[in-house]
Design a protein around this motif. Sequence first.
Motif: not given
Length: 412
Positions: A301, A304-305, A308, A326, A330, A347, A350, A353-354, A399
């Motif tokens: 996590y 990934l923050l 992204v 990324v 995932l 999962h 994100f 978000l993606l 986030l």
Amino acid sequence: MLLAASKVSKSGRLLQLSDSTTTSASGDFYKRAKALYDAGYETDQVAVVQSLILMGWYCEDPRGVGTTFYWTRIAISVAQSIGLHRRVTGSNLPLSKKRLYKRIWWTLFTRDRALSVALGRPSAINILEFDVEPVDETDFFETDDSAAAQYPSNRLHAMFFVQYVELSKIMGRIFSTYYSVSSKVVEGQSDSRQQYDSQLTAWLQQRPPEMVWQNSRHEFWASMLHLHYGVAVCLLDRAHMPAREGTPNNNNNNNNDRSSSNGVPRQAAYNAANCITDIVETLILCDQLNYAPPFIVYCLYSALLVHVYEMRRTSGPASPLVTCRVDICLYALRKLSGSWTVANLIHMVFSFLLKWNPDKNGDPGWVDIQGAFSDIQSGGGFSFPDIDLNLMETGTFDLQAMGLLHSGEGQF
């Protein structure tokens, strides 16, 4: 023991009985262990503390009582009630008992700090209110006569834990300074950042050679230690990164200087996130991902923050390298979701978000988050059968701190 083991076991019989995941098997073991605890079956309070620590491996219902946070807090309370937070050097206890009590206490300390960071909740253990001596490698000898021990101490495990305790102290201080309820990141805290940066650098330099992780000579326990180090660096440097591009303290150039005048140490956070991703990729290739403790979900996590954030920082297409990282994170979360339900939740977050285009659809903080997740689940190749979307109301994800969600609404 069976509850904890069920989270990492690859037994074909276990998976067959639990529909290819460990979730249902862990649930059965959890119910049995909880029934014994509720009935007061065990009378040895030290054994009760050890059992409660292991029961903290069950975290399938983030809204309910049976959570990692709950059982760890109970374990800390019982430990304090029987005096495990006090120095026992001058007592008449056997040496093996003194070592055991010290190991238990520092295990609780590391768990407390990890849960504070991962869940955004206050720490239960105040470092100023206990006087247990620092743990060292000799504390892992389980008998008074180490030469006659039936099960000798594993020096690699001992080295890992000693270093992990020291890193947990630094990580806890960083979290308390920048992410606790009472904290507020202001310019005057730049001195604190430099202080914590120096502490992390000193920790890195004093590691024993066996605890230095390199891709070319991968070692599992060294990799676990470096995952936690990467999280500590991300925690520290994310606190000084702007929530959005175009804010006054951002100069729109790619400043690689960790101590730059504009106070935006992006590159250090990127390097740490990349290191986390590289370690996770190696764990996947070595078929060791399943053996990592649950904190690895927060490590992913955290990485990934930053990944992204890097993708959103520029208006053009994302770098193929960042996109690849990324994808690795995932993929790892999907692999871990069979053991840890929260991995499936991260999962899903994100994935949303993606898929969301802020330029086209606006800031996701101003939309119906639950409705958006439902659209993803029903419309585009994503399936999250084990996730209750009502969890979005009670989670503690940050986030919005990175500008991925609006700071006023849409907080997970």
